[in-house]
Motif scaffolding. Structure first.
Motif, PDB file in Angstrom:
ATOM      1  N   UNK A   1      10.340  38.176 -20.133  1.00  0.00           N
ATOM      2  CA  UNK A   1      11.018  39.180 -20.977  1.00  0.00           C
ATOM      3  C   UNK A   1      11.592  40.346 -20.232  1.00  0.00           C
ATOM      4  N   UNK A   2      11.600  40.416 -18.853  1.00  0.00           N
ATOM      5  CA  UNK A   2      12.125  41.509 -18.164  1.00  0.00           C
ATOM      6  C   UNK A   2      13.513  40.897 -17.719  1.00  0.00           C
ATOM      7  N   UNK A   3      13.968  39.405 -18.224  1.00  0.00           N
ATOM      8  CA  UNK A   3      15.276  39.138 -17.543  1.00  0.00           C
ATOM      9  C   UNK A   3      16.256  39.920 -18.346  1.00  0.00           C
ATOM     10  N   UNK A   4      17.381  40.401 -17.574  1.00  0.00           N
ATOM     11  CA  UNK A   4      18.363  41.205 -18.148  1.00  0.00           C
ATOM     12  C   UNK A   4      19.017  40.267 -18.957  1.00  0.00           C
ATOM     13  N   UNK A   5      19.585  39.232 -18.827  1.00  0.00           N
ATOM     14  CA  UNK A   5      20.160  38.059 -19.586  1.00  0.00           C
ATOM     15  C   UNK A   5      19.365  36.997 -19.360  1.00  0.00           C
ATOM     16  N   UNK A   6      19.476  35.912 -20.017  1.00  0.00           N
ATOM     17  CA  UNK A   6      19.096  34.328 -20.142  1.00  0.00           C
ATOM     18  C   UNK A   6      20.048  33.813 -18.947  1.00  0.00           C
ATOM     19  N   UNK A   7      19.731  32.686 -18.441  1.00  0.00           N
ATOM     20  CA  UNK A   7      20.660  31.952 -17.686  1.00  0.00           C
ATOM     21  C   UNK A   7      21.978  31.640 -18.145  1.00  0.00           C
ATOM     22  N   UNK A   8      21.747  31.152 -19.704  1.00  0.00           N
ATOM     23  CA  UNK A   8      22.762  30.690 -20.341  1.00  0.00           C
ATOM     24  C   UNK A   8      23.975  31.674 -20.270  1.00  0.00           C
ATOM     25  N   UNK A   9      23.655  32.950 -20.233  1.00  0.00           N
ATOM     26  CA  UNK A   9      24.558  34.228 -20.576  1.00  0.00           C
ATOM     27  C   UNK A   9      25.458  34.139 -19.345  1.00  0.00           C
ATOM     28  N   UNK A  10      24.891  33.817 -17.982  1.00  0.00           N
ATOM     29  CA  UNK A  10      25.843  33.941 -16.946  1.00  0.00           C
ATOM     30  C   UNK A  10      26.703  32.879 -16.860  1.00  0.00           C
TER      31      UNK A  10
END
Length: 446
Positions: free
Chosen positions: A95-104
């Motif tokens: 829940x601390x991730x700025x964005x999910x891996x798929x976003x990048x």
């Protein structure tokens, strides 16, 4: 919009070469290509500033190759919860991730984790990692942040049980060791130290905070706020040694066992947390001939002395309009995000300059401190409400003008004070002190 940088050809990049373990992991299931090691824009540092810079570049419509280079193995994540909800076990790392891996992936932002840049060649536009591999760039955004400041005596070297709170890995290790620890000494009475003390006390630990200054939070707030937080923590069971220097750490069998103070007292400790600030990570830029001091000097466009290198976030030394045009560094999420947006706009050809009003926050127990503006150099202050009520504000003035405000459990004052400060208002002290009068009514209308 700028034309994407056409990097010079690099010999051998189209051929197979010996791969290290780190490189293999980075390039798993992909073809080795020149594009992987040359970027139109390389961003060093995958924290708030670096991640926001990559996001903002795509948001500005930038279509060139972007590389986001971080020295941690994780996806970019929020830092503030490390000393609060994550340390307490209340917020999972996901829940601390700025964005999910798929976003990048969807935005074609290439992540290069576990990659520490140790050298910059500004002439050839090359970055070199710890293994000597090179990465070419057209423009560079340096968002390297900083490293936790070590104990001046150097006695923390080689001892287990001594922790910083700067990265996910730092707090993971700290949490693992907490179960076997009862007595914890926190060196440093700033935001990080006090936030950690609050969490650890709630976990049932015996906590002592050692602070060199005569009061807590002395670098960021006035005495009434300091006194309030000292009473708050003492009521929860935290002990303090104020106006006290740490002499050295004491160890046994390579594990910390105590903290010896300059007054001669020795505090038993199963764990020690060092929270005495950071040292900006700027060595590669300094060695490359970029203008640095206590940070990387940047102009209002976040550009360094090299026109192709920008610096943002904790490591950026800039002239701040809200600090009487003094040259400062700001260690905050606000500063990281706003500088990142400015750099992205400038690179993509949109006129922009950094003049954002600083703001900060800290959660300790059930108390939220929110700060608008910078109180450095203030010559007067006004309390709105009573600290005894647990909900009050403190306004700071300089030459009659409000320059900052600390709001303790008063979010409306925090929001309205930002507008008051931006207006460079000079309200009467009586009006400021009237807690029944909303601050927005004091904003000049012309």
């Amino acid at each position: 919009m700028e034309t994407p940088f056409a990097a010079p050809s690099l010999s051998g990049l189209g051929q197979e070469r010996r791969l290290t373990a780190r490189t293999r992991a980075k390039r798993e299931a992909s073809t080795i290509s020149a594009e992987l090691d040359q970027f139109d824009i390389a961003i060093v540092g995958a924290g708030h500033a670096g991640a926001q810079a990559a996001i903002a570049l795509r948001g500005q419509g930038y279509e060139g190759r972007i590389g986001l280079i971080g020295d941690e193995p994780d996806l970019p994540y929020e830092r503030p919860p490390l000393s609060k909800e994550y340390l307490a076990g209340e917020k999972p790392f996901e829940r601390m991730l700025l964005r999910k891996e798929s976003f990048w992936e969807e935005r074609d932002i290439r992540l290069l984790p576990s990659t520490r840049i140790e050298r910059v060649d500004a002439r050839t536009h090359e970055l070199f990692d710890a293994e000597g591999e090179s990465i070419r760039y057209g423009k560079l955004i340096w968002a390297g942040g900083g490293e936790p400041r070590r104990m001046p005596c150097g006695s923390d070297a080689g001892l287990s049980g001594v922790h910083a709170i700067r990265t996910h890995a730092d707090v993971q290790l700290l949490r693992k060791e907490l179960a076997a620890a009862d007595r914890i000494v926190v060196v440093g009475g700033g935001y990080i130290g006090l936030e950690a003390a609050a969490v650890l006390t709630r976990l049932g630990k015996h906590v002592t905070v050692v602070e060199a200054a005569t009061r807590l939070l002395s670098r960021v707030c006035g005495a009434p706020i300091s006194d309030f937080y000292e009473r708050l923590h003492r009521a929860a069971g935290v002990e303090f040694r104020l106006n006290t220097m740490t002499d050295c750490l004491e160890g046994e069998d390579h594990h910390v066992r105590g903290v010896r103070l300059s007054c001669g007292e020795s505090l038993p400790a199963d764990l020690v947390i060092i929270g005495i600030g950071i040292v900006p990570s700027i060595e590669p830029l300094t060695a490359a001939g970029i203008d640095t001091a206590n940070g990387v000097r940047v102009d209002a466009q976040c550009r360094t002395s090299d026109p192709d290198i920008f610096a943002i976030g904790d490591c950026a030394l800039h002239v701040n309009a809200w600090a009487d045009s003094a040259e400062i560094r700001l260690e905050s999420v606000q500063n990281a995000n706003d500088m990142a947006k400015v750099a992205a706009q400038v690179i993509t050809g949109t006129p922009a300059h950094y003049d954002a009003l600083p703001w900060f926050w800290s959660n300790q127990y059930d108390v939220k401190l929110q700060t608008a503006g910078l109180s450095m150099g203030y010559d007067d202050h006004v309390l709105r409400g009573s600290p005894d009520e647990g909900s009050f504000s403190m306004a700071y003035l300089k030459a009659g003008r409000i320059v900052a405000l600390d709001a303790v459990n008063r979010p409306a004052d925090f929001v309205q004070a930002q507008k008051l400060i931006r207006a460079r208002a000079s309200p009467s002290l009586a009006a400021l002190a009237d807690i029944e009068m909303p601050l927005k009514t004091l904003i000049p209308t012309s």
